[in-house]
Design a protein around this motif. Structure first.
Motif, mmCIF file in Angstrom:
data_model
loop_
_atom_site.group_PDB
_atom_site.id
_atom_site.type_symbol
_atom_site.label_atom_id
_atom_site.label_comp_id
_atom_site.label_asym_id
_atom_site.label_seq_id
_atom_site.Cartn_x
_atom_site.Cartn_y
_atom_site.Cartn_z
ATOM 1 N N GLN A 1 -53.341 20.982 -38.220
ATOM 2 C CA GLN A 1 -52.110 20.568 -37.535
ATOM 3 C C GLN A 1 -52.245 20.695 -36.035
ATOM 4 O OE1 GLN A 1 -48.281 22.025 -38.004
ATOM 5 N NE2 GLN A 1 -47.783 20.391 -39.408
ATOM 6 N N GLU A 2 -51.564 19.777 -35.333
ATOM 7 C CA GLU A 2 -51.583 19.852 -33.877
ATOM 8 C C GLU A 2 -50.643 20.951 -33.413
ATOM 9 O OE1 GLU A 2 -50.703 16.135 -31.928
ATOM 10 O OE2 GLU A 2 -52.165 15.168 -33.261
ATOM 11 N N ASN A 3 -50.975 21.493 -32.242
ATOM 12 C CA ASN A 3 -50.083 22.447 -31.597
ATOM 13 C C ASN A 3 -49.800 23.704 -32.430
ATOM 14 O OD1 ASN A 3 -48.894 23.030 -29.231
ATOM 15 N ND2 ASN A 3 -47.026 21.835 -29.579
ATOM 16 N N THR A 4 -50.860 24.303 -32.894
ATOM 17 C CA THR A 4 -50.716 25.599 -33.564
ATOM 18 C C THR A 4 -51.634 26.604 -32.861
ATOM 19 O OG1 THR A 4 -52.522 25.208 -35.116
ATOM 20 C CG2 THR A 4 -50.329 24.551 -35.848
ATOM 21 N N LYS A 5 -51.290 27.871 -32.984
ATOM 22 C CA LYS A 5 -52.172 28.952 -32.541
ATOM 23 C C LYS A 5 -52.262 29.962 -33.666
ATOM 24 C CE LYS A 5 -53.544 28.978 -28.093
ATOM 25 N NZ LYS A 5 -54.307 27.765 -28.111
ATOM 26 N N THR A 6 -53.473 30.409 -33.953
ATOM 27 C CA THR A 6 -53.638 31.449 -34.959
ATOM 28 C C THR A 6 -54.087 32.731 -34.261
ATOM 29 O OG1 THR A 6 -55.814 30.469 -35.363
ATOM 30 C CG2 THR A 6 -54.094 29.988 -36.967
ATOM 31 N N ILE A 7 -53.451 33.826 -34.649
ATOM 32 C CA ILE A 7 -53.704 35.110 -33.980
ATOM 33 C C ILE A 7 -54.001 36.175 -35.035
ATOM 34 C CG2 ILE A 7 -52.731 36.900 -32.480
ATOM 35 C CD1 ILE A 7 -50.862 34.731 -31.331
ATOM 36 N N TYR A 8 -55.171 36.790 -34.924
ATOM 37 C CA TYR A 8 -55.576 37.848 -35.857
ATOM 38 C C TYR A 8 -55.226 39.214 -35.269
ATOM 39 C CZ TYR A 8 -58.979 40.908 -38.362
ATOM 40 O OH TYR A 8 -59.581 41.919 -39.069
ATOM 41 N N LEU A 9 -54.355 39.936 -35.948
ATOM 42 C CA LEU A 9 -54.073 41.322 -35.567
ATOM 43 C C LEU A 9 -55.107 42.194 -36.279
ATOM 44 C CD1 LEU A 9 -50.153 41.410 -35.773
ATOM 45 C CD2 LEU A 9 -51.633 40.677 -33.885
ATOM 46 N N SER A 10 -56.091 42.626 -35.524
ATOM 47 C CA SER A 10 -57.237 43.324 -36.106
ATOM 48 C C SER A 10 -57.052 44.837 -36.017
ATOM 49 C CB SER A 10 -58.502 42.877 -35.356
ATOM 50 O OG SER A 10 -59.594 43.661 -35.728
ATOM 51 N N ALA B 1 -62.159 39.569 -43.682
ATOM 52 C CA ALA B 1 -62.358 39.430 -42.229
ATOM 53 C C ALA B 1 -63.039 38.104 -41.893
ATOM 54 C CB ALA B 1 -63.164 40.603 -41.696
ATOM 55 N N PHE B 2 -63.837 37.599 -42.819
ATOM 56 C CA PHE B 2 -64.475 36.289 -42.632
ATOM 57 C C PHE B 2 -63.413 35.224 -42.303
ATOM 58 C CE2 PHE B 2 -65.406 32.169 -44.581
ATOM 59 C CZ PHE B 2 -66.535 31.803 -43.861
ATOM 60 N N TYR B 3 -62.291 35.283 -42.983
ATOM 61 C CA TYR B 3 -61.211 34.314 -42.738
ATOM 62 C C TYR B 3 -60.426 34.677 -41.478
ATOM 63 C CZ TYR B 3 -62.369 32.913 -47.456
ATOM 64 O OH TYR B 3 -63.047 32.493 -48.548
ATOM 65 N N TYR B 4 -59.994 35.932 -41.401
ATOM 66 C CA TYR B 4 -59.178 36.341 -40.252
ATOM 67 C C TYR B 4 -59.879 36.022 -38.925
ATOM 68 C CZ TYR B 4 -56.835 39.318 -43.779
ATOM 69 O OH TYR B 4 -56.189 39.808 -44.887
ATOM 70 N N ASN B 5 -61.210 36.217 -38.925
ATOM 71 C CA ASN B 5 -61.966 36.013 -37.683
ATOM 72 C C ASN B 5 -62.048 34.556 -37.248
ATOM 73 O OD1 ASN B 5 -62.756 38.552 -36.571
ATOM 74 N ND2 ASN B 5 -64.047 38.852 -38.382
ATOM 75 N N GLN B 6 -61.583 33.663 -38.086
ATOM 76 C CA GLN B 6 -61.533 32.250 -37.675
ATOM 77 C C GLN B 6 -60.280 31.954 -36.846
ATOM 78 O OE1 GLN B 6 -62.306 29.656 -41.057
ATOM 79 N NE2 GLN B 6 -63.689 31.200 -41.888
ATOM 80 N N SER B 7 -59.446 32.966 -36.630
ATOM 81 C CA SER B 7 -58.256 32.792 -35.791
ATOM 82 C C SER B 7 -58.691 32.566 -34.340
ATOM 83 C CB SER B 7 -57.366 34.036 -35.863
ATOM 84 O OG SER B 7 -57.048 34.321 -37.213
ATOM 85 N N GLU B 8 -57.848 31.836 -33.600
ATOM 86 C CA GLU B 8 -58.237 31.496 -32.218
ATOM 87 C C GLU B 8 -58.160 32.689 -31.274
ATOM 88 O OE1 GLU B 8 -56.214 27.415 -31.282
ATOM 89 O OE2 GLU B 8 -55.419 28.286 -33.133
#
Ligand SMILES: Nc1ncnc2c1ncn2[C@@H]1O[C@H](COP(=O)(O)OP(=O)(O)O)[C@@H](O)[C@H]1O
Ligand SMILES: O=C(O)C1=C[C@@H](OP(=O)(O)O)[C@@H](O)[C@H](O)C1
Ligand SMILES: [Mg+2]
Length: 173
Positions: free
Chosen positions: A94-103, A144-151
Motif C-alpha cells: 500500500q502507498e503511504n504507510t510506515k511500519t515501525i518495529y518496537l524492539s 524477528a525476521f519479520y519484525y526487522n522488515q519494518s522501515e
C-alpha cells in the motif's frame, strides 16, 4: 498516512500506538480490540473455542478492512500479525504507510509479560518465569525476521512510553 506498529507481545504496540495517535491527531486502531469488538468475545475465548488458525483468519480480515480505509491512522498490530501469510506484504504494497518495529530484549519482554500472560493465549500456559523466558527467546528469534522488515526500528528497553512516542515522531519528520 497509515502507521503500523510491529513487535513482539509486550513491546508496547498498544500503549505507544494510542499515545502516538493522540499526538498526531490520527485515528487509532488496535487490531486485537477490533477483533474482540467484531466477535463480541475476548481473544482468549476465541483461541479456546475456535483455535489459533481461526483467530489468524479474523486478524487477516480486519487487516484488509483497515487497509481499505482512507483515514490517517495509527494501527497497533498483534504480535503475530506480520508473521502470518502475506500480511506484511499487503501492508508494504500500500502507498503511504510506515511500519515501525518496537524492539525489546528478551529480558524486558519476560519481565513485562510474566504479569500479563493470562491475557495472551500464546504464552498463558507457561508457568514459570524461566519457561516464559525460554519460550520468548526462541519465538522472538523466529519472528524477528519479520519484525526487522519494518522501515523504522526503535529500541525500547530504556525508554518510557512518552519517549518512544517522541522518538517515533522525530523519525517520521
Ligand atoms: N516503554 C515502556 N516502558 C514501560 N512499560 C511499558 C512500555 N511499553 C509498554 N509497557 C507496558 O508493557 C505492557 C505491554 O504493553 P502493550 O502495549 O500491551 O504491548 P503489546 O501491545 O505490544 O503487547 C503494558 O503493561 C504496558 O504498560
Ligand atoms: O503474538 C501473538 O501471536 C499474539 C499477540 C497478541 O497481541 P499483542 O502483541 O498486542 O499482545 C494477540 O494478537 C494474540 O494474543 C496473539
Ligand atoms: Mg497489543
Amino acid at each position: 498516512m497509515k502507521i503500523f506498529l510491529t513487535g513482539y507481545m509486550g513491546s508496547g504496540k498498544s500503549v505507544v500506538g494510542r499515545e502516538l495517535a493522540k499526538i498526531l491527531k490520527y485515528k487509532y486502531v488496535d487490531l486485537d480490540d477490533q477483533i474482540e469488538l467484531m466477535q463480541g468475545k475476548k481473544i482468549n475465548t476465541i483461541f479456546e473455542e475456535r483455535g489459533e488458525l481461526y483467530f489468524r483468519k479474523l486478524e487477516r480480515q480486519i487487516l484488509e478492512d483497515i487497509l481499505a480505509q482512507k483515514d490517517k491512522m495509527v494501527i497497533s498490530l498483534g504480535g503475530g500479525t506480520p508473521c502470518y501469510g502475506d500480511n506484511f506484504e499487503i501492508i508494504n504494497k500500500q502507498e503511504n504507510t510506515k511500519t515501525i518495529y518496537l524492539s525489546a530484549s528478551v529480558a524486558v519482554l519476560t519481565e513485562r509479560l510474566f504479569h500479563e500472560k493470562l491475557q495472551r493465549p500464546v504464552i498463558s500456559h507457561l508457568e514459570t518465569r524461566e519457561a516464559l523466558e525460554e519460550f520468548i527467546r526462541k519465538h522472538l528469534f523466529e519472528r524477528a525476521f519479520y519484525y526487522n522488515q519494518s522501515e523504522i526500528i526503535i529500541k525500547v528497553d530504556e525508554l518510557r512510553v512518552a519517549e518512544v512516542v517522541t522518538k517515533i515522531t522525530e523519525k517520521l519528520k
